[in-house]
Design a protein around this motif. Structure first.
Motif, short mmCIF file in Angstrom:
data_model
loop_
_atom_site.label_atom_id
_atom_site.label_comp_id
_atom_site.label_asym_id
_atom_site.label_seq_id
_atom_site.Cartn_x
_atom_site.Cartn_y
_atom_site.Cartn_z
N ALA A 106 92.29 85.83 -30.17
CA ALA A 106 92.04 86.64 -31.37
C ALA A 106 92.66 88.02 -31.19
CB ALA A 106 90.54 86.75 -31.63
N ASN A 109 84.42 79.03 -39.19
CA ASN A 109 85.58 78.50 -39.90
C ASN A 109 86.18 77.32 -39.14
OD1 ASN A 109 85.20 80.55 -41.72
ND2 ASN A 109 86.76 81.88 -40.85
N TYR A 110 86.24 77.46 -37.81
CA TYR A 110 86.77 76.38 -36.97
C TYR A 110 85.91 75.13 -37.13
CZ TYR A 110 87.65 73.69 -32.72
OH TYR A 110 87.93 72.69 -31.84
N GLY A 169 90.20 79.47 -38.16
CA GLY A 169 89.21 79.15 -37.14
C GLY A 169 89.49 79.69 -35.76
N LEU A 170 90.28 80.72 -35.65
CA LEU A 170 90.54 81.29 -34.33
C LEU A 170 89.34 82.13 -33.90
CD1 LEU A 170 92.91 81.60 -32.22
CD2 LEU A 170 93.22 83.86 -33.20
N TYR A 171 88.67 81.71 -32.85
CA TYR A 171 87.48 82.46 -32.43
C TYR A 171 87.51 82.85 -30.96
CZ TYR A 171 85.73 78.05 -30.46
OH TYR A 171 85.60 76.92 -29.74
N HIS A 172 88.53 82.37 -30.22
CA HIS A 172 88.60 82.71 -28.81
C HIS A 172 89.01 84.18 -28.66
CE1 HIS A 172 89.81 82.72 -24.66
NE2 HIS A 172 89.32 81.51 -24.50
N LEU A 173 88.21 84.93 -27.91
CA LEU A 173 88.40 86.38 -27.82
C LEU A 173 89.83 86.76 -27.44
CD1 LEU A 173 87.24 89.25 -27.91
CD2 LEU A 173 86.58 88.98 -25.53
N PHE A 202 96.18 88.48 -39.74
CA PHE A 202 94.98 88.35 -38.90
C PHE A 202 93.90 87.56 -39.62
CE2 PHE A 202 90.89 90.51 -39.38
CZ PHE A 202 90.24 90.03 -38.25
N SER A 203 93.72 87.87 -40.91
CA SER A 203 92.66 87.24 -41.69
C SER A 203 92.89 85.73 -41.83
CB SER A 203 92.60 87.90 -43.07
OG SER A 203 91.48 87.48 -43.79
N ARG A 220 91.88 83.99 -38.67
CA ARG A 220 90.42 83.90 -38.61
C ARG A 220 89.92 82.77 -39.50
NH1 ARG A 220 86.61 88.15 -38.33
NH2 ARG A 220 87.46 88.59 -36.29
N THR A 221 90.49 82.68 -40.72
CA THR A 221 90.08 81.63 -41.66
C THR A 221 90.40 80.24 -41.11
OG1 THR A 221 90.43 83.12 -43.49
CG2 THR A 221 90.34 80.79 -44.03
N HIS A 227 96.74 92.98 -42.63
CA HIS A 227 95.42 92.37 -42.69
C HIS A 227 95.51 90.86 -42.92
CE1 HIS A 227 91.16 91.93 -43.13
NE2 HIS A 227 91.32 91.33 -44.29
N SER A 247 92.18 96.34 -45.61
CA SER A 247 91.38 95.11 -45.59
C SER A 247 90.50 95.02 -46.83
CB SER A 247 90.53 95.04 -44.32
OG SER A 247 89.45 95.94 -44.38
N ARG A 303 96.03 89.76 -33.17
CA ARG A 303 96.06 91.11 -33.74
C ARG A 303 97.39 91.79 -33.37
NH1 ARG A 303 91.85 93.64 -37.01
NH2 ARG A 303 89.88 92.70 -36.41
N GLY A 305 84.88 83.31 -37.11
CA GLY A 305 86.02 82.46 -36.72
C GLY A 305 85.54 81.09 -36.26
#
Lengths: 248, 221
Positions: free
Chosen positions: B190, A237-238, B183-187, B176-177, B180-181, B173, B103, B194, A234
């Motif tokens: 994220a 991608n960001y 750029g969501l990365y914060h726990l 959520f996917s 993610r693509t 799927h 998925s 879901r 993630g």
């Protein structure tokens, strides 16, 4: 213990390989998986046969050299372990084990269980570094980094580059590997300055090496010996999207 | 700009999310079918007429057609690249133990949805745009009657229900996917996405599934 092993044998890069059966007796359950293969190889040597070739180095789970598909799973059935950390007590007496090399178009088989992971090196060479003018190493405490940031960067840097993520991915994507390297460097002040160029170059290189797309199945995270989180994908991608929009 | 794997994925994510947004509007419009029959006929036909005449809706509809086509075409391109990346096949493969079925099979689910869409477009969109429809009391084309009549057939209801189940797994799927693509990365977020994805997929799937069943069992003439 007595086991029936079905092992991939392949003469060289171009040759066609196939599975060969070996009955191995007298295996101790305390042996590591690689020691069990050593035992088989010793017996093959006595018989005058060619040994089964496989990569290994530290045998303590930190070098990333070993790696094979054991019963259809990367590094075998345990989670968070490399092949060398897997012990024979994880298997039952009399069981049949299927042992194959990691497979991907970007990881050609060199011989038996040994694969060529140079593609990973190319990805690193394309941007997985911090440019530094030569000279003395700077005083280490001159750049202050909060502890949680160093820990987060270290979590990403823990990737040992074994290739289990690619091997287990249905698309043979190197997203987890590449993203771990990108995450590791972007979190630290030294790596931040080159982050836009780095992510573009590394993603381009990843494609050029012939790795597939990431479908976000998260299988790689499950099989990763270092339990590298897919959240790094993630973050990659960001960083990539940010670079697309803002890069000069 | 070089077309990389991530640019392909971005196109999939953006078109997919637009289709997700469209599904909400589509479901809300369709829920009018659940009103009492006479009211539903008047409302639904009026609503359909409203949508067909509006310039804003027209623009959105073209974005919609484009999104569906791009989503399918890029899915094909991606599948081809991925097939090439795999190299030789494993003799003994248990990799499926570590990821969810949907998925891994977005392509199969997507194909089911695409086939469904062709039938769906042919039976309603084409009929409404180019067919000769009877008019209702207000002078609007009577799409309501077409819809109700088509869902008197059990096989047609089953076809729709199965397609909606495929859609549900695809959304679960896909939503959520896509996040993610993008750029969501914060726990924390994220995890939140879901949960939102689950709620969204369930609401859309069950909402769409309800309508044919309701019509089949309650408006059977």
């Amino acid at each position: 213990m007595k086991l029936k092993l079905k092992i991939w044998r392949q003469e060289n890069r171009e040759a066609k390989g196939n599975m060969i059966s070996y009955d191995v007796e007298g295996i101790s359950e305390h042996m590591s998986f690689l020691e069990m293969l050593d035992l088989l190889n010793e017996r093959l040597i006595t018989k005058g046969e060619r040994v089964i070739e496989f990569d290994h180095d530290c045998r303590e789970g930190i070098c990333g050299a070993c790696g094979m598909m054991i019963n259809g799973r990367a590094h075998g059935p345990l989670s968070g372990t490399t092949t060398c950390q897997l012990h024979m007590r994880s298997f039952k007496d009399g069981e049949t084990l299927y042992i194959e090399p990691f497979r991907a178009a970007a990881f050609p088989v060199l011989r038996d269980l040994k694969i060529d992971r140079t593609a990973f090196d190319h990805v690193i060479q394309s941007g997985g570094y911090v440019s530094a003018s030569t000279g003395q190493a700077p005083e280490s405490n001159s750049i202050l980094i909060p502890h949680d940031i160093t820990e987060a960067a270290f979590d990403a840097a823990a990737c040992i580059g074994c290739g289990a993520c690619v091997a287990t991915c249905k698309n043979s994507s190197a997203a987890l590997f590449t993203s771990a390297k990108i995450s590791h460097l972007v979190l630290l002040p030294q790596g931040k300055t080159e982050s836009a160029d780095r992510v573009i170059q590394m993603v381009n290189q990843m494609d050029e090496e012939g790795f597939g797309h990431c479908s976000n199945t998260d299988a790689c995270e499950v099989e990763c010996p270092q339990e590298i989180s897919t959240l790094h994908i993630g973050r990659m991608n960001y960083e990539y999207n940010k670079a697309l929009l803002l890069r000069k | 700009m070089k077309q990389t794997t991530l640019i392909y994925k971005l196109i999939m994510a953006l078109t997919g999310l637009f289709l997700c947004f469209f599904l909400i509007i589509h479901l809300l419009g369709n829920l009018q079918l659940l009103s009492p029959p006479e009211l539903a006929r008047e409302q639904f036909n009026w609503y359909s007429h409203l949508l067909s005449g509006n310039i804003v809706i027209k623009i959105i509809s073209y974005v919609l057609y484009l999104s569906i086509i791009a989503h399918a075409v890029y899915a094909l391109i991606i599948t081809r690249v991925n097939a090439k990346a795999q190299g030789s096949k494993y003799i003994y493969d248990k990799r499926s133990e570590v990821s969810s079925w949907n998925s891994r099979n977005m392509g199969i689910l997507g194909t089911i949805i695409l086939i469904f869409l062709i039938i769906h477009f042919k039976d309603y969109w084409y009929i409404y745009k180019f067919g000769n429809l009877p008019l209702d009391a207000d002078g609007n084309k009577d799409l309501y009657t077409i819809v109700i009549t088509s869902f008197q057939q059990a096989w047609y209801v089953i076809l729709y229900e199965l397609s909606f189940i495929a859609l549900g797994f695809h959304l679960l799927h896909g939503f959520f996917s896509a996040a993610r693509t993008l750029g969501l990365y914060h726990l924390r977020y994220a995890q939140a996405i879901r949960i939102v994805g689950w709620i969204y997929s369930l609401a859309i799937t069950l909402g769409f599934m309800l309508i044919p069943i309701y019509i089949y069992f309650n408006l059977n003439s």
